[in-house]
Design a protein around this motif. Sequence first.
Motif, short mmCIF file in Angstrom:
data_model
loop_
_atom_site.label_atom_id
_atom_site.label_comp_id
_atom_site.label_asym_id
_atom_site.label_seq_id
_atom_site.Cartn_x
_atom_site.Cartn_y
_atom_site.Cartn_z
N ASP A 46 -5.11 8.49 1.79
CA ASP A 46 -6.34 7.98 1.19
C ASP A 46 -7.28 7.40 2.23
N CYS A 47 -6.67 6.62 3.08
CA CYS A 47 -7.42 5.92 4.11
C CYS A 47 -8.16 6.94 4.99
N LYS A 48 -7.47 8.03 5.28
CA LYS A 48 -8.06 9.06 6.14
C LYS A 48 -9.14 9.84 5.41
N THR B 133 -1.13 7.49 13.09
CA THR B 133 -1.39 6.16 12.50
C THR B 133 -0.34 5.19 13.03
N ASP B 134 -0.14 4.09 12.32
CA ASP B 134 0.89 3.14 12.73
C ASP B 134 2.26 3.83 12.60
N PRO B 135 2.96 4.04 13.71
CA PRO B 135 4.22 4.78 13.66
C PRO B 135 5.30 4.07 12.83
N GLY C 33 -1.24 -1.50 -0.01
CA GLY C 33 -2.06 -1.19 -1.18
C GLY C 33 -2.77 0.16 -1.05
N ILE C 34 -2.96 0.61 0.17
CA ILE C 34 -3.61 1.90 0.38
C ILE C 34 -2.68 2.78 1.22
N GLY C 35 -2.65 4.06 0.90
CA GLY C 35 -1.83 4.98 1.68
C GLY C 35 -2.66 5.60 2.79
FE1 SF4 Z 1 -3.90 3.32 9.61
FE2 SF4 Z 1 -5.19 3.42 7.31
FE3 SF4 Z 1 -2.60 4.10 7.43
FE4 SF4 Z 1 -3.31 1.58 7.73
S1 SF4 Z 1 -3.58 2.82 5.90
S2 SF4 Z 1 -1.84 2.70 9.01
S3 SF4 Z 1 -5.27 1.77 8.81
S4 SF4 Z 1 -4.31 5.15 8.40
#
Ligand code: SF4
Length: 329
Positions: A271-273, A224-226, A266-268
């Motif tokens: 969860d996002c994955k 993800t975003d390092p 707001g999201i981890g």
């Molecule tokens: Fe990537 Fe989702 Fe994490 Fe944001 S929340 S860095 S889009 S994996």
Amino acid sequence: MTRKRILSGMRPTGKLHLGNLHGALKNWVDLQERGEHDCYYFVADWHALTSDYSDTVNLRDNRIDMVIDWLSAGLDPEKSTLFVQSSVKEHAELFLILSMITPLAWLERNPTYKEMRAELSGKDLSTFGFLGYPVLQAADIIMYKAHGVPVGVDQLPHVELTREIARRFNFMYREIFPLPEPRLTDFPKLLGIDGRKMSKSYENSIYISDRGDVLVKKVAAMFTDPQRMRRKDPGRPEICNVYTFHQIYSPAEDVDRIGVECRNAGIGCTDCKQQLSARIADTMKPVHDRRDYYLHHPDEVRAVIECGNARATRIARQTMEEVREAVKI
Ligand code: SF4
Ligand code: TRP
């Protein structure tokens, strides 16, 4: 009047991944569904030999597996002709004739040739067959007098070379071949789970056939975003591969929401994955259903290929009659 033809091929180097599905196969299916052209899609098994000549144990299985992936993706043998290159021997004859009129310099300066030799440094690619790769590809394309060739950018030099070879043939003997146009897909490049280009050789691919736990685990392992080390750090969706996947698999309002929630922490990522793997599983459901069907009906797959081979051979024979007449051989 017969419709203009579309032709494309893939080397059977193993199971296809989501990058192949969205990059090439979707394009093939769209062209089929638009119904403006007769579509011919083939398994380029001779092309596989040009680089993998020393390791052929899986070649026959890969051929069938690839056609199963195609059918799963939605290619319909009632609408498109699916065939195997090495079953239509005319390709070899046209390749031979084209090789007579193709200057060596055209092949030696081909950027794809140079790149592949550098990239596949583990294999000895200093062979006659590998140098002639684009001549065989030209034969594949002009055999069917194809107007459109749906390919990725990496194949543009090959289509360009095909045009040059066709032009030379037309000029030297007789105007037989239309000059084919490449048809590019403009699709965001899907990276592998490690953030590098999705490729079988990197072992970072999500395959069309992946589902259930395998799929969930692969998505969970995605880079993800390092800079987003902790849950409370804001993220940058625009550089996150998971987000690129959401853009393909999730509805627009979810994509927007995730973009916002990622930026304000707001999201981890976990969860996002999880949301992503659920979306992929949903979208892929019909593909997996078709896959199950064909895996259980291997005779039907073989029949599809036989029928496609016969249809392709009919055209190839006609073309070769014209070619022999023009060349006076
Ligand atoms: Fe990537 Fe989702 Fe994490 Fe944001 S929340 S860095 S889009 S994996
Ligand atoms: N070179 C193509 C690839 O590696 C496969 C291929 C062979 C092809 N013959 C073709 C693609 C003719 C389009 C048309 O993907």
